[in-house]
Design an enzyme around this catalytic site. Structure first.
Site, PDB file in Angstrom:
ATOM      1  N   HIS A  77      -7.655   2.395 -16.799  1.00 51.12           N
ATOM      2  CA  HIS A  77      -8.605   3.310 -15.969  1.00 51.12           C
ATOM      3  C   HIS A  77      -8.085   4.636 -16.001  1.00 51.12           C
ATOM      4  CE1 HIS A  77      -9.392  -0.655 -13.553  1.00 51.12           C
ATOM      5  NE2 HIS A  77      -9.759  -0.667 -14.665  1.00 51.12           N
ATOM      6  N   HIS A 233     -18.155  -1.315 -15.624  1.00 52.93           N
ATOM      7  CA  HIS A 233     -16.791  -1.336 -15.645  1.00 52.93           C
ATOM      8  C   HIS A 233     -16.102  -1.726 -17.037  1.00 52.93           C
ATOM      9  CE1 HIS A 233     -12.730  -1.141 -14.051  1.00 52.93           C
ATOM     10  NE2 HIS A 233     -12.614  -2.120 -14.599  1.00 52.93           N
ATOM     11  N   ASP A 237     -13.240   0.075 -19.166  1.00 57.16           N
ATOM     12  CA  ASP A 237     -12.123  -0.747 -19.705  1.00 57.16           C
ATOM     13  C   ASP A 237     -11.949  -0.272 -21.424  1.00 57.16           C
ATOM     14  OD1 ASP A 237     -11.019  -1.737 -17.321  1.00 57.16           O
ATOM     15  OD2 ASP A 237     -11.995  -3.742 -17.644  1.00 57.16           O
ATOM     16  N   HIS A 260      -9.759  -7.148 -22.367  1.00 64.29           N
ATOM     17  CA  HIS A 260      -8.503  -6.138 -22.815  1.00 64.29           C
ATOM     18  C   HIS A 260      -7.844  -6.718 -24.086  1.00 64.29           C
ATOM     19  CE1 HIS A 260      -8.889  -3.955 -19.473  1.00 64.29           C
ATOM     20  NE2 HIS A 260      -8.750  -4.611 -18.603  1.00 64.29           N
TER      21      HIS A 260
END
Ligand SMILES: [Zn+2]
Length: 305
Positions: A77, A233, A237, A260
């Site tokens: 972030h 969001h 990411d 991720h």
């Protein structure tokens, strides 16, 4: 000249680590041109961990870096905020392994950078301009970059949950669009997973103050910041994970159900695929023949809320 940037003065904040639950002091300090972003563990003799794909460490629920067995966790972030505001060079001091989670979004980091002020340096910034498509997939998870005159992101997600069966969004990323449309979007988790995480010693600092928690039929938090806060969001990411390339990207990132692990594997792949990009000094390279024939603004990149 599109100059590299750092912060004007040092600035600090205190927060907690999402997984450890420990209090963390974070300090952003000015750095010279071509220094890059480096994390510095003040609790471990100022050992530095540069924020590059070469230092990727544990990727579990967040993105971690490691160098000589010194780890820094949950970097994405903050890195998303830095690359979007155009901070190329920075020392990030931490007295604990985890970047503080703050409110689960990148908005507090944008605020912190603005408070510190942005300093233009005397060296041109380089961008990584995509000239040929690059893609990877794992099962039905996909991520790709295509040539484009701008950095924009199209992300789609689907879950077996009534609130987010399918969400998709395209955003052309600028400093302004990131701050307004992406940075405030918070991380999210499912109530059914929270207990499992805690049993594994994770999410010990997690609460409704720093994450959206999805119950069976709705969110436990009072309100969402955007109707499609979840996919926003995921865009946040992806931007943070791709920042590990070390250059701002000019290209169209398209991701479906990624996370991720796939984002960071893609960052490594991009650096390997040297024929698919070149480094340029201006975000819009007018002399580029590759740009001919592409619709300049063919897609309504900023969709209305
Ligand atoms: Zn996140």
């Amino acid at each position: 000249m599109d100059a590299q940037r750092s912060v004007r003065r040092q600035i600090s904040c205190v927060g907690i680590g999402l997984h450890s639950g420990n209090k963390v002091n974070l300090t952003l300090k000015p750095a010279p041109a071509d220094f890059g972003v480096r994390f510095r563990r003040t609790d471990l003799g100022d050992h530095e961990v540069p924020a590059t794909a070469q230092n990727l460490g544990g990727i579990q629920l967040a993105t971690g870096l490691a160098s000589n067995e010194v780890a820094v966790e949950t970097v994405e972030h903050l890195l998303a905020a830095l690359v979007s505001v155009g901070i190329d060079n920075l020392i990030v001091e931490l007295n604990s392994p985890e970047v503080p989670i703050m409110d689960g979004s990148a908005a507090p980091f944008i605020y912190l950078i603005h408070e510190a002020g942005v300093k233009r340096l005397q060296t041109p910034r380089k961008y990584l301009k995509i000239v040929r498509p690059i893609a990877i997939s794992r099962g039905d998870k996909r991520i790709a970059l295509f040539p484009s005159d701008h950095f924009k992101v199209t992300y789609s997600i689907s879950y077996d949950h009534p609130l987010l069966r399918h969400q998709s969004r395209t955003v052309r990323i600028t400093e302004e669009s990131f701050a307004d449309e992406i940075a405030p979007a918070r991380t999210f988790t499912f109530l059914k997973d929270v207990e499992k995480l805690r049993q594994n010693g994770l999410a010990l600092g997690g609460s409704l103050e720093n994450a959206i928690v999805l119950g069976e039929t709705g969110v436990l938090n009072n309100a969402l910041r955007f109707e499609d806060e979840f996919v926003r969001h995921k865009i946040l990411d992806a931007i943070g994970d791709l920042a590990l390339i070390g250059y701002p990207v000019i290209g169209h990132l398209v991701a479906h159900r990624a996370g991720h692990a796939l984002h960071t594997a893609f960052a490594v792949k991009i650096l390997e695929e040297t024929h698919a990009w070149r480094l340029v000094e201006a975000p819009v390279d007018i002399a580029t023949p590759a740009a001919v024939g592409l619709p300049a603004h063919g897609v309504a990149a900023r969709l209305a809320n």
